[in-house]
Design a protein around this motif. Structure first.
Motif, short mmCIF file in Angstrom:
data_model
loop_
_atom_site.label_atom_id
_atom_site.label_comp_id
_atom_site.label_asym_id
_atom_site.label_seq_id
_atom_site.Cartn_x
_atom_site.Cartn_y
_atom_site.Cartn_z
N GLU A 1 46.37 37.42 31.48
CA GLU A 1 46.11 38.87 31.56
C GLU A 1 46.29 39.49 30.18
N THR A 2 47.30 39.06 29.47
CA THR A 2 47.51 39.46 28.08
C THR A 2 48.48 38.49 27.42
N GLY A 3 48.43 38.41 26.10
CA GLY A 3 49.31 37.50 25.37
C GLY A 3 48.52 36.33 24.83
N ILE A 4 49.14 35.55 24.03
CA ILE A 4 50.55 35.49 23.69
C ILE A 4 50.87 36.63 22.70
N ALA B 1 53.52 35.98 27.70
CA ALA B 1 52.15 35.78 28.17
C ALA B 1 52.17 36.06 29.66
N TYR B 2 51.18 36.80 30.15
CA TYR B 2 51.15 37.21 31.55
C TYR B 2 49.89 36.67 32.23
N PHE B 3 50.04 36.34 33.50
CA PHE B 3 48.88 35.91 34.28
C PHE B 3 49.18 36.15 35.76
N ARG B 4 48.11 36.12 36.57
CA ARG B 4 48.25 36.21 38.03
C ARG B 4 48.19 34.81 38.62
N THR B 5 49.07 34.53 39.57
CA THR B 5 49.03 33.24 40.25
C THR B 5 47.98 33.29 41.37
N PRO B 6 47.59 32.14 41.90
CA PRO B 6 46.62 32.14 43.01
C PRO B 6 47.12 32.92 44.22
N GLY B 7 48.44 33.02 44.39
CA GLY B 7 49.00 33.74 45.54
C GLY B 7 49.03 35.24 45.35
N GLY B 8 48.66 35.74 44.15
CA GLY B 8 48.49 37.18 43.96
C GLY B 8 49.58 37.87 43.17
N ASN B 9 50.61 37.16 42.74
CA ASN B 9 51.69 37.81 41.98
C ASN B 9 51.50 37.62 40.48
N ARG B 10 52.11 38.54 39.71
CA ARG B 10 52.05 38.43 38.26
C ARG B 10 53.27 37.66 37.76
N TYR B 11 53.03 36.65 36.95
CA TYR B 11 54.11 35.91 36.28
C TYR B 11 54.05 36.22 34.79
N GLU B 12 55.23 36.18 34.17
CA GLU B 12 55.33 36.22 32.72
C GLU B 12 55.95 34.91 32.25
N LEU B 13 55.45 34.38 31.17
CA LEU B 13 56.11 33.29 30.46
C LEU B 13 56.81 33.93 29.28
N SER B 14 58.11 33.75 29.17
CA SER B 14 58.94 34.49 28.21
C SER B 14 59.74 33.51 27.35
N GLN C 1 53.48 52.37 45.35
CA GLN C 1 54.71 52.05 46.08
C GLN C 1 55.54 51.04 45.30
N ASP C 2 56.81 50.97 45.66
CA ASP C 2 57.71 50.04 44.98
C ASP C 2 57.29 48.61 45.30
N THR C 3 57.29 47.77 44.28
CA THR C 3 56.88 46.39 44.47
C THR C 3 57.42 45.55 43.32
N LEU C 4 56.99 44.30 43.27
CA LEU C 4 57.27 43.46 42.11
C LEU C 4 56.26 43.78 41.02
N HIS C 5 56.72 43.93 39.77
CA HIS C 5 55.75 43.98 38.68
C HIS C 5 55.49 42.57 38.16
N HIS C 6 56.55 41.85 37.79
CA HIS C 6 56.36 40.45 37.44
C HIS C 6 57.66 39.67 37.54
N LEU C 7 57.50 38.38 37.74
CA LEU C 7 58.60 37.42 37.69
C LEU C 7 58.43 36.61 36.42
N ALA C 8 59.50 36.51 35.63
CA ALA C 8 59.39 35.84 34.32
C ALA C 8 60.13 34.52 34.30
N TRP C 9 59.44 33.52 33.76
CA TRP C 9 60.02 32.19 33.56
C TRP C 9 60.34 32.01 32.08
N ARG C 10 61.44 31.30 31.81
CA ARG C 10 61.88 31.11 30.42
C ARG C 10 61.29 29.82 29.86
#
Ligand SMILES: [Fe+2]
Length: 298
Positions: free
Chosen positions: A232-235, A246-259, A201-210
């Motif tokens: 999860e992968t990276g750098i 670089a990607y990781f999962r937060t404790p709340g369950g979402n995927r973040y990217e550091l970009s 289903q449609d959802t968030l894949h990741h939110l990226a921080w600069r």
């Protein structure tokens, strides 16, 4: 009305207290306001970039910042004339007095909000005041949506182009010509809203921080390691898109990217580059395999 960048995201999180603790202690955000099961956080005092709402995971909405000189009412009239439902919101989150909220496709809630210049043009002196705490991103960077199938992706991209004037930077096609990934932009940055196929289903894949660059990514990865958060992968460096990641999962369950180091494109380039899914180095320019877990959204 010129739209400039992603300025805010509202996410569902499974454990609000754990996610707020992570956001403050490890990511380095400041808690700005709390209303029941919802918390607003910011990189600088008084302006929220992130809202966390307890219950589930994924994206409730994201907000695109517009120049303050624009006319939100005329954008609303144009959208309504085009059959795009929308409504005005007063004080949707701290630091933003007014937003227009529209729904694209089935579940995409997009907000458009006039922002002060400092919210649209981040510089190193606009970032968190010293002493920096934790990862300390410079800004929000982009949102990538997880989309269930080819038809949904094409419809979403068409809506982003028609309603908001976004341009397509790159498309990855499968062997049958179906779209597997697409990156869209507001200005010169390669992508502000990405779309990746992931089901069901449609959802968030990741939110990226600069982040500021490779050194900042290294420090951030060390901060995450100290907090017990695995990458999860990276750098690495993306092949398509070109940014460091670089990607990781937060404790709340979402995927973040550091970009960091997102390339810039000529702003007027209308024709996307179309690449085959089996092209060498589409995910990583350095040959790092795309993790199997990437087929799941947030
Ligand atoms: Fe990304």
């Amino acid at each position: 009305m010129a739209l400039r960048k992603v300025v805010h995201a509202d996410l569902h999180v499974e454990d609000l207290d754990a996610e707020v603790d992570f956001s403050v202690r490890v990511l380095g955000l400041e808690e700005l306001a709390r209303e029941g099961k919802q918390v607003h956080l910011g990189l600088v005092p008084g302006r929220a970039q992130l809202t966390l709402t307890e219950g589930g995971t994924g994206l409730r909405s994201f907000c695109l910042g517009a120049d303050t000189g624009g006319d939100l009412a005329s954008l609303r009239r144009r959208l309504e004339a085009d059959g795009v439902p929308c409504r005005e919101l007063a004080d949707p989150f701290p630091g933003t007095p007014l937003a227009l909220e529209l729904t694209l496709g089935a579940v995409r809630v997009v907000r458009v909000a006039p922002q002060p210049d400092e919210a649209l043009y981040s510089t190193p002196v606009d970032g968190p005041r010293p002493p920096r705490r934790g990862v300390a991103p410079a800004d929000l960077d982009h949102v990538t949506l997880g989309v269930r199938d080819d038809a949904a992706m094409r419809a979403e991209v068409a809506a982003l182009r028609t309603a908001l004037g976004m341009r397509v930077s790159d498309v990855i096609e499968g062997a049958g010509g179906d779209w597997l990934a697409c990156w869209t932009r507001l200005g010169a940055q390669h992508h502000d809203v990405g779309l990746l196929r992931c089901g069901p289903q449609d959802t968030l894949h990741h939110l990226a921080w600069r982040l500021d660059g490779a050194d900042h990514l290294k420090v951030a990865a060390d901060e995450l390691a100290r907090a017990g958060v695995e990458l999860e992968t990276g750098i690495g460096r993306h092949g398509v898109g070109g940014n460091l990641y670089a990607y990781f999962r937060t404790p709340g369950g979402n995927r973040y990217e550091l970009s960091a180091e997102m390339p810039l494109l000529p702003g007027d380039r209308e024709t996307p580059l179309v690449r085959r899914a089996d092209a060498f180095s589409a995910f990583s320019a350095w040959g790092i395999a795309r993790p199997a877990s990437f087929s799941a959204g947030s």
